[in-house]
Design an enzyme around this catalytic site. Structure first.
Site, mmCIF file in Angstrom:
data_model
loop_
_atom_site.group_PDB
_atom_site.id
_atom_site.type_symbol
_atom_site.label_atom_id
_atom_site.label_comp_id
_atom_site.label_asym_id
_atom_site.label_seq_id
_atom_site.Cartn_x
_atom_site.Cartn_y
_atom_site.Cartn_z
ATOM 1 N N SER A 163 0.931 -1.139 0.017
ATOM 2 C CA SER A 163 -0.015 0.039 -0.090
ATOM 3 C C SER A 163 0.849 1.215 0.046
ATOM 4 O O SER A 163 1.700 1.441 -0.755
ATOM 5 C CB SER A 163 -0.891 -0.100 1.243
ATOM 6 O OG SER A 163 -1.884 0.973 1.146
ATOM 7 N N HIS A 164 0.795 2.006 1.037
ATOM 8 C CA HIS A 164 1.193 3.207 0.901
ATOM 9 C C HIS A 164 2.884 3.167 1.659
ATOM 10 O O HIS A 164 3.446 4.161 1.644
ATOM 11 C CB HIS A 164 0.551 4.390 2.020
ATOM 12 C CG HIS A 164 0.328 3.821 3.279
ATOM 13 N ND1 HIS A 164 -0.546 2.759 3.617
ATOM 14 C CD2 HIS A 164 1.055 3.842 4.693
ATOM 15 C CE1 HIS A 164 -0.474 2.498 4.787
ATOM 16 N NE2 HIS A 164 0.249 3.251 5.660
ATOM 17 N N ASP A 347 -2.180 6.985 -3.048
ATOM 18 C CA ASP A 347 -1.145 6.258 -2.610
ATOM 19 C C ASP A 347 -0.368 5.405 -3.426
ATOM 20 O O ASP A 347 -0.828 5.113 -4.589
ATOM 21 C CB ASP A 347 -1.430 5.542 -1.203
ATOM 22 C CG ASP A 347 -2.582 4.355 -1.355
ATOM 23 O OD1 ASP A 347 -3.121 4.338 -2.369
ATOM 24 O OD2 ASP A 347 -2.573 3.472 -0.521
ATOM 25 N N ASP A 349 -0.605 1.970 -4.223
ATOM 26 C CA ASP A 349 -1.705 1.034 -4.796
ATOM 27 C C ASP A 349 -2.695 1.536 -5.090
ATOM 28 O O ASP A 349 -3.630 0.996 -5.463
ATOM 29 C CB ASP A 349 -1.837 -0.347 -3.892
ATOM 30 C CG ASP A 349 -2.573 -0.099 -2.694
ATOM 31 O OD1 ASP A 349 -2.776 1.107 -2.050
ATOM 32 O OD2 ASP A 349 -3.273 -0.965 -1.861
ATOM 33 N N ASP A 351 -5.391 2.949 -3.656
ATOM 34 C CA ASP A 351 -6.888 2.914 -3.136
ATOM 35 C C ASP A 351 -7.018 4.016 -2.078
ATOM 36 O O ASP A 351 -8.378 3.962 -1.745
ATOM 37 C CB ASP A 351 -6.770 1.449 -2.324
ATOM 38 C CG ASP A 351 -5.777 1.312 -1.231
ATOM 39 O OD1 ASP A 351 -4.968 2.215 -1.101
ATOM 40 O OD2 ASP A 351 -6.034 0.499 -0.439
ATOM 41 N N ARG A 352 -6.168 4.857 -1.730
ATOM 42 C CA ARG A 352 -6.020 6.155 -0.780
ATOM 43 C C ARG A 352 -6.305 7.138 -1.840
ATOM 44 O O ARG A 352 -6.080 7.477 -2.987
ATOM 45 C CB ARG A 352 -5.258 6.312 0.321
ATOM 46 C CG ARG A 352 -5.315 4.815 0.895
ATOM 47 C CD ARG A 352 -4.146 5.137 2.115
ATOM 48 N NE ARG A 352 -4.045 3.660 2.877
ATOM 49 C CZ ARG A 352 -3.731 3.471 4.193
ATOM 50 N NH1 ARG A 352 -3.434 4.646 4.819
ATOM 51 N NH2 ARG A 352 -3.697 2.370 4.852
ATOM 52 N N LYS A 450 -11.433 0.273 -0.973
ATOM 53 C CA LYS A 450 -11.406 1.633 -0.985
ATOM 54 C C LYS A 450 -10.949 1.925 -2.259
ATOM 55 O O LYS A 450 -10.022 1.120 -2.899
ATOM 56 C CB LYS A 450 -10.623 2.293 0.202
ATOM 57 C CG LYS A 450 -9.442 1.463 0.331
ATOM 58 C CD LYS A 450 -8.588 2.232 1.689
ATOM 59 C CE LYS A 450 -7.491 1.763 2.288
ATOM 60 N NZ LYS A 450 -7.744 0.528 2.855
#
Length: 645
Positions: A163-164, A347, A349, A351-352, A450
């Site tokens: 992710s982030h 971010d 990936d 999703d944010r 998300k």
């Protein structure tokens, strides 16, 4: 199923060989055979292995560790085989099925994709889907699982992402499994995976004669026994889903206004291809409005403005924050001349999301509430919402909107899988559905993750709906301030203590678990406690119970102090402190959040006993990490914000 014609596959093979020869690379016969679509042998081998000490326990978003640890022999393989063992245990039809494999493009992504392809085929999978270049966003994966080739073709998908978290050989890597609904695996699956990782003795893969698959050329690689590896467009499926949610023509008209400008920061993550395809090509956003649009294995590395930390917040999204005329605390810098009207960031990936107006930061909690209040401006919500939800640490701003709209709302533990259960309620009871988390995650029931780009388009759709041709521009700040005048403002801040000794972190949480048992003892003048507990969630859909989800101190005036251990770090523990104070519409709505929650921060130190557990001296660095020690030495004498929400 999911395969292109042989002629297309042969063309892809010819292109791959031409590219290889141009680089002076000899193409061995097995590789040429595979990419040409001629049956390559699938020889399954079983390799002995030993469990990783303590097992491999997935957190709220899969398994995350340092990249070098993932690169150790057997580490990735143990986890992947444990996933397949669990799926077979639980009756998932792996043999003859289809699975999707892709990631956010961080360092080692391409190697891991090849490993997953071989292990999937060895475990009986017939068709492996891979996004071009192995690049796919997390919401994109959910869209593919749910909608590609008519929908519900794969039994699930592997997402290679942390992710982030930063990417690179000395940074972080991760993997998680999403089920047939496109959402994160539920606890019954992750618990099964964990148990298998503790006892695993062998894993299945293919022998060394199996060629490396060309994942850069769209088309099908035909293999023996009718198996295939299908490489497809990174962006097409997600774009198709988003077009069902929004009025692209209306957004294009907004973007085309002479008095409107925007920027979008991809932070060198996986979002680059999506930004080009959707924002630039489809919606007409100028190409130079895309910041850090090149997807890189190190997310830009130390030389980038965000230092390779693709986390869309005021602390890390430095390029966007500066462009929008703000500092890292969200305060204005300069007179605003030349500042775009709208800004957003993604971010690693994708999703944010972070939403920013001209010199105006929108907290994720406010963003969620504003979308809910204006839901009918979105085509996907034109008939109104039937339900909404937020994670427990997220501010209660959404609750006030839901109460006004008279729709059901839920407070869940952190983790998108809890929202997915509500989305999949029998009879679509709560759909259309909106949900979000304070950690810059927003989404709806169009996918089961998300979706950062969805949130950005939702805001653009709201602005498009509120603006009329020939009239002055209605801005992001206008929309948010109107919301506060209607519902009041939930002032909010989050403080992170990273790299914490797990033993000391557990001591902190155990101490508070004891203290919440006696509310009266911990009330004080100006801080009368209405409730204190260790948050537990009873899922209304599957009746599962999730305990120990965070300590809540809820005061009579609606203010909250929340402590929670985060599961997204790769080393040590992360303690998160959330502070929230509600001010009614007639109150002061223009105070900086840190000033408004200062007294709550001081009270949080008292309620938690945090200063007693890690005094402000250098010895405490070994236990709590520099972030926490500096927290006690910060200018306000309370704590130092790592992330501002």
């Amino acid at each position: 199923m999911g395969c292109t014609e042989s002629k297309h596959a042969q063309t892809a093979a010819q292109q791959a060989q031409t590219q290889a020869k141009a680089k002076g690379v000899d193409v061995p016969a097995p590789v040429a055979a595979a990419v040409a679509g001629i049956a390559a042998p699938i020889n399954v081998v079983t390799k002995e292995t030993t469990p990783v000490a303590g097992g491999q326990k997935p957190g709220t978003s899969g398994l995350r560790k340092k990249t070098r640890q993932f690169m150790e022999p057997g580490f990735l393989e143990n986890f992947v085989q444990s996933v397949y063992n669990t799926l077979i245990d639980q009756g998932v039809k792996v043999a003859g099925g289809t699975v999707c494999v892709s990631g956010d493009g961080r360092y080692w992504n391409r190697t891991a994709v090849q490993t997953l392809v071989k292990m999937s085929l060895a475990n009986g999978v017939k068709t492996v889907w891979v996004a071009q270049g192995g690049l796919m966003s997390t919401p994109g994966m959910s869209a593919v699982i749910r909608d590609r080739n008519g929908g519900s073709v794969p039994f699930g998908g592997f997402i290679l992402s942390a992710s982030h978290n930063p990417g690179g050989i000395d940074e972080d890597f991760g993997i998680k499994y999403n089920c047939e609904n496109g959402g994160p695996a539920p606890e019954k699956v992750t618990d099964g995976i964990f148990e298998h990782t503790k006892t695993i003795k062998e894993y299945k893969t293919l022998d060394d004669k199996f060629p490396e698959i060309d994942i850069d050329t769209i088309g099908a690689t035909q293999l023996a026994d009718g198996a295939s590896v299908d490489v497809f467009s990174t962006t097409d499926d997600h774009l198709a889903v988003l077009k069902k949610c929004f009025d692209f023509d209306a957004i294009k008209a907004l973007v085309a206004r002479d008095d409107f400008s925007m920027v979008y920061d991809c932070m060198n993550g996986v979002q680059g291809p999506y930004a080009q395809e959707i924002l630039v090509k489809e919606l007409g956003v100028p190409a130079d409005a895309i910041l850090n649009g090149e997807s890189r294995e190190d997310f830009g590395g130390p030389d980038s403005a965000h230092h390779g930390h693709a986390d869309p917040n005021l602390t890390h999204a430095r390029a966007l924050v500066a462009k929008m005329g703000l500092d890292k605390t969200g305060r204005k810098v300069g007179d605003g001349a030349g500042v775009p009207d709208f800004g957003a960031a993604a971010d690693g990936d994708a999703d944010r999301n972070m939403i920013v107006g001209k010199q105006f930061f929108v907290s994720p909690s406010d963003s969620l509430a504003v979308i809910a209040a204006n839901a009918k401006l979105l085509p996907c919500f034109k008939d109104g919402l039937k339900g909404c939800a937020r994670s427990m640490p997220t501010s209660c701003a959404l609750d006030r909107v839901a109460e006004a709209l008279n729709i059901p709302y839920f407070e869940t533990p952190t983790g998108w899988k809890y929202f997915g259960n509500l989305m999949d309620a029998p009879g679509a009871k709560y759909s259309p559905f909106l949900c979000g988390e304070e950690s810059f995650g927003t989404g709806s029931d169009h996918v089961r993750e998300k979706d950062g780009l969805w949130a950005v388009l939702a805001w653009l759709q709201i602005l498009a709906g509120k603006n009329e041709a020939g009239k002055p521009l209605v801005t992001v700040e206008d929309v948010v301030r109107e919301h506060w005048k209607t519902y009041g403002r939930n002032y909010y801040a989050r403080y992170d203590y990273e790299g914490v000794s797990k033993d000391v972190a557990n001591q902190l949480m155990d101490r508070m678990k004891e203290r919440v048992e006696n509310v009266a003892e911990w009330s004080a003048e100006g801080f009368e406690l209405a409730k204190a507990d260790n948050f537990s969630y009873n899922d209304p859909i599957d009746s599962s119970v999730s305990k120990n989800q965070g300590i809540r101190w809820i005061f009579a005036d609606g203010s909250r102090i929340v402590f929670r251990l985060s599961g997204t770090g790769v080393s040590g523990a992360t303690v998160r402190l959330y502070l929230e104070k509600y001010v009614a519409p007639e109150g002061d709505l223009d105070v900086h959040p840190f000033e408004m929650v200062r007294s709550l921060a001081e009270r949080a130190m008292h309620l938690s006993g945090m200063p007693e557990l890690f005094p402000a001296d250098k010895a405490a660095e070994k236990e709590w990490g520099t972030g926490a020690r500096l927290g006690l030495e910060a200018e306000d004498g309370v704590c130092n914000p790592n992330v501002i929400t």
